[in-house]
Write a protein that holds these residues in place. Structure first.
Motif, PDB file in Angstrom:
ATOM      1  N   TRP A 178       0.755  -1.139  -0.032  1.00 41.42           N
ATOM      2  CA  TRP A 178      -0.073  -0.133  -0.053  1.00 41.42           C
ATOM      3  C   TRP A 178       0.841   1.332   0.092  1.00 41.42           C
ATOM      4  N   ASN A 212       2.501   1.589  -3.633  1.00 35.54           N
ATOM      5  CA  ASN A 212       1.146   2.073  -4.330  1.00 35.54           C
ATOM      6  C   ASN A 212       1.105   3.416  -4.051  1.00 35.54           C
ATOM      7  N   LEU A 262       3.093   5.839  -2.781  1.00 36.69           N
ATOM      8  CA  LEU A 262       4.120   6.581  -3.398  1.00 36.69           C
ATOM      9  C   LEU A 262       4.239   6.689  -4.928  1.00 36.69           C
ATOM     10  N   ASN A 263       3.794   5.679  -5.579  1.00 38.16           N
ATOM     11  CA  ASN A 263       3.922   5.559  -6.932  1.00 38.16           C
ATOM     12  C   ASN A 263       2.835   6.504  -7.509  1.00 38.16           C
ATOM     13  N   ARG A 264       1.666   6.643  -6.933  1.00 32.12           N
ATOM     14  CA  ARG A 264       0.669   7.424  -7.467  1.00 32.12           C
ATOM     15  C   ARG A 264       0.819   8.959  -7.112  1.00 32.12           C
ATOM     16  N   LEU A 277      -1.083  11.524  -9.161  1.00 30.78           N
ATOM     17  CA  LEU A 277      -2.115  10.950  -9.448  1.00 30.78           C
ATOM     18  C   LEU A 277      -2.962  10.309  -8.135  1.00 30.78           C
ATOM     19  N   ARG A 291      -7.849   8.228  -1.589  1.00 27.50           N
ATOM     20  CA  ARG A 291      -6.893   6.948  -1.462  1.00 27.50           C
ATOM     21  C   ARG A 291      -5.975   6.673  -0.327  1.00 27.50           C
ATOM     22  N   LYS A 295      -7.358   6.371   3.079  1.00 23.38           N
ATOM     23  CA  LYS A 295      -7.483   4.786   3.184  1.00 23.38           C
ATOM     24  C   LYS A 295      -5.964   3.828   3.178  1.00 23.38           C
ATOM     25  N   LEU A 322      -5.052   1.870   6.645  1.00 23.31           N
ATOM     26  CA  LEU A 322      -4.875   0.623   6.502  1.00 23.31           C
ATOM     27  C   LEU A 322      -3.312   0.268   6.965  1.00 23.31           C
TER      28      LEU A 322
END
Lengths: 523, 126
Positions: free
Chosen positions: A301, A304, A306-308, A313, A318, A321, A325
């Motif tokens: 997560w 994920n 960091l990538n966005r 994006l 997000r 969330k 988590l």
């Protein structure tokens, strides 16, 4: 015509008795000599009798001897009177003497017949001698026994003591043996006759008097372990009390024996600790898996997110969330770490009251997920359990984990031979009648060979391959349950659906914790 | 633009599967998630799968069995294993299971993605 004593005794109208013998000197001599000899003899007998009675003060019925003396003197006198009346015709006087003799004879004869049964009951000297011999033998036997028992008492390594129950119900030491004196550092001489409270000091007395009271009131043997602060330091004793009752059934004495188990307890605790570490070792693989799961989720997560973020994006919803988590997963890991931490700790703390259902619950939580991965389901039912038990919760949890682990191994082994298995049933329930809690762990792993069933609690007994089991798990479990005053049993059971398995039943007594118990350490 | 390659993920931990699915989708793959070996095998049977990413410990058919089943059907399918267990002693390190790569959890999704690219013969990302 008035007759006085003089007139009565007047013998002038009679002729002397010698006349009847025609004054023949030879006949006269015969009578005189015989009567005088008889009279003298009769007179000497009462002297001898009286002398005997006087010297032997313990002679039974001495008054009979005196009566007999009177009777025989009277008899003797009649014989002297016979000599006298040969020449002097005092027949009235002679008659009076005979009256006295007759009364004395009658009284003596009557007394003799009356006493006969009792005289016959008097032991004869031979009987007395026999009974003396028997007594001497008895004394010798008893002396020998006394020597033997006092040798037991004085030389046995077991600490022995005798406590007297006082009329007010309190307890006083009658004796303690040298072994007890050595083990405790107490002085037998100073203890003798002293009340327990005075002899041992209030703290020790407070710990042991309730035990003595229990033994006294129940009138039954009891045994227990106790930790006592003694002159030699803190020692753990396994003590047994046996009540001694009088004819009315009242406990008048308590016989006690104690064994110093301090060293054994320490070793036992070490073995438990070793086994706990071994259990921990087998759990380590499972723990690694359990830890890798939340870590994996966190890593995925965050990567994920960091990538966005890098691609511009990332929406706030997000990100939120993902962060929530991550926090949840760190909580999950924190709980796992806490559990390992408490499990590995040397549990030197005292016994306490707790609800066994909680232990079962945390044991289930520790392995549920891991077992689910192997398609083994743990089915719980613990709705009715309310009673508390006494002991160390982590130790009970260790026992239950060990049972789970055995159940799992049985299921895996049965599957390897093509069998169908995969359920572990665990139930906790109260038995209000017997004031106990029953924990049952049942698997459907095919059961245990009945021929080895009696051995499964023996140390180092294992049916597993070399390296798969230490053979200590169940024996340690047995020790832990025994230490809690409970018992653990195993039997094969037929389950619904035709499968078979083993059911382990742990029965733990539910009782309020006595203050003296709290410090008692059990392995 | 060609059709995206299809990746089958077999993972019983839903949150991990979701994140990986999201990451690989973002990187241009088509992703299907299965919660255990049986489900994964069913999904594999239904359509073309270009690579398998699987956990080892799963309820209802573990990863090891799944890989064995897959290898019977496709000896060349790229397989990526993610596991929470020690892998040194695993039979999966044997040559006969290749092409197969093993990663310990926690896994780096970039590494998984790069490994898939390499195994599928796609150009490596920067």
């Amino acid at each position: 015509m008035a007759t006085g004593l003089d007139e009565l005794l007047d013998s002038s109208g009679f002729i002397p008795h010698g006349a009847c013998l025609l004054w023949r000197p030879d006949i006269l001599m015969l009578h005189v000599a015989s009567d005088i000899l008889i009279g003298l003899s009769y007179f000497s007998i009462p002297v001898a009798l009286t002398y005997f009675v006087m010297r032997r003060r313990d002679v039974a019925f001495g008054w009979v001897a005196l009566l007999f003396a009177l009777f025989i003197i009277a008899c003797g006198t009649t014989h002297f009177m016979s000599v006298w009346t040969l020449w002097t015709p005092d027949y009235v006087l002679e008659g009076l003497v005979k009256v006295v003799t007759a009364l004395a004879s009658l009284a003596t004869a009557a007394a003799l017949w009356w006493l006969m049964p009792r005289l016959l009951a008097l032991p004869s000297p031979r009987e007395l001698e026999a009974s003396n011999r028997a007594l001497a033998l008895e004394v010798a036997t008893r002396r020998e026994m006394e020597t033997r028992y006092s040798s037991f008492f004085n030389n046995l390594a077991e600490a022995l003591f005798i406590v007297r129950v006082e009329p007010d119900g309190d307890f006083a030491f009658e004796a303690i043996n040298p072994a007890l004196a050595r083990a405790t550092g107490l002085d037998p001489e100073r203890l003798r006759g002293k009340r327990v409270g005075d002899a041992l000091g209030p703290e020790v007395a407070e710990a042991i008097v309730p035990r003595y009271t229990q033994c006294r009131d129940r009138g039954e043997s009891i045994d227990y372990e106790e930790t006592l602060d003694l002159p030699v330091g803190q020692r753990v004793f396994h003590t047994m009390l046996v009540p001694v009752k009088d004819a009315a059934g009242r406990v008048i004495q308590i016989l006690g024996s104690g064994r110093d188990v301090t060293e054994r307890k320490r070793l036992q605790e070490e073995v438990v600790q070793t086994s706990k570490l071994a259990t921990l070792g087998t759990l380590a693989a499972g723990m690694a898996h359990e830890m890798s799961q939340p870590l994996n989720v966190i890593r995925l997560w965050t990567e994920n997110t960091l990538n966005r973020l890098q691609e511009n994006l990332l929406e706030p919803a997000r990100a939120e969330k993902a962060l929530k988590l991550v926090i949840e997963q760190t909580d999950r890991m924190g709980k796992l770490i806490d559990h390992v931490r408490t499990f590995g700790r040397r549990d030197g703390g005292g016994m306490r009251a707790f609800h066994p259902a909680n232990c079962v619950q945390s044991a289930v939580e520790l392995v549920r997920h891991q077992y689910a991965l192997e398609d083994i389901e743990i089915v719980e039912s613990s709705d009715s359990a309310q009673l508390p038990v006494t002991g160390r919760p982590l130790e009970l949890e260790q026992v239950i984990l060990n049972l789970f682990s055995n159940a799992r191994d049985a299921i895996v082994a049965l599957r390897a031979t093509g069998g169908k298995a995969g359920r572990i049933m665990v139930a906790v329930s109260d038995d209000p009648d017997r004031q106990s809690v029953v924990i049952q762990v049942t698997d459907d792993g095919g059961g245990i060979d009945p021929s080895v069933l009696p051995q499964i609690f023996d140390p180092f007994f294992t049916t597993k391959e070399v390296g798969k089991g230490s053979g200590l798990g169940l024996s340690i479990g047995y020790g832990i349950i025994d230490g809690m005053g409970g018992r653990i049993e195993a039997r094969n059971v037929e389950l619904e659906g035709g499968s078979r398995g083993v059911r382990f039943s742990i029965t733990l007594p539910s009782q309020p914790v006595a203050s003296s118990d709290r410090e008692v350490s059990h392995a | 633009m060609p059709d995206p390659l299809h990746i089958l993920i077999a993972e019983d931990e839903v949150l991990a599967a979701m994140a990986l699915e999201d990451f690989l989708t973002f990187k241009g793959f088509r992703v299907t998630v299965a919660a255990n070996g049986v489900e994964a095998l069913e999904r594999y049977a239904r359509g073309p799968v270009h690579a398998l990413v699987t956990d080892l410990r799963m309820p209802r058919m573990d990863g090891q069995t799944l890989i064995r089943e897959i290898r019977e059907r496709d000896a060349a399918l790229p397989v990526v294993v993610m596991t929470g267990y020690l892998t040194q002693d695993s039979d999966l390190t044997h040559e006969r299971w290749k092409p197969l790569e093993i990663f310990s959890k926690p896994v780096n999704p970039r590494t998984i993605c790069n490994t898939l690219h390499r195994m599928l013969g796609l150009p490596q990302e920067a």
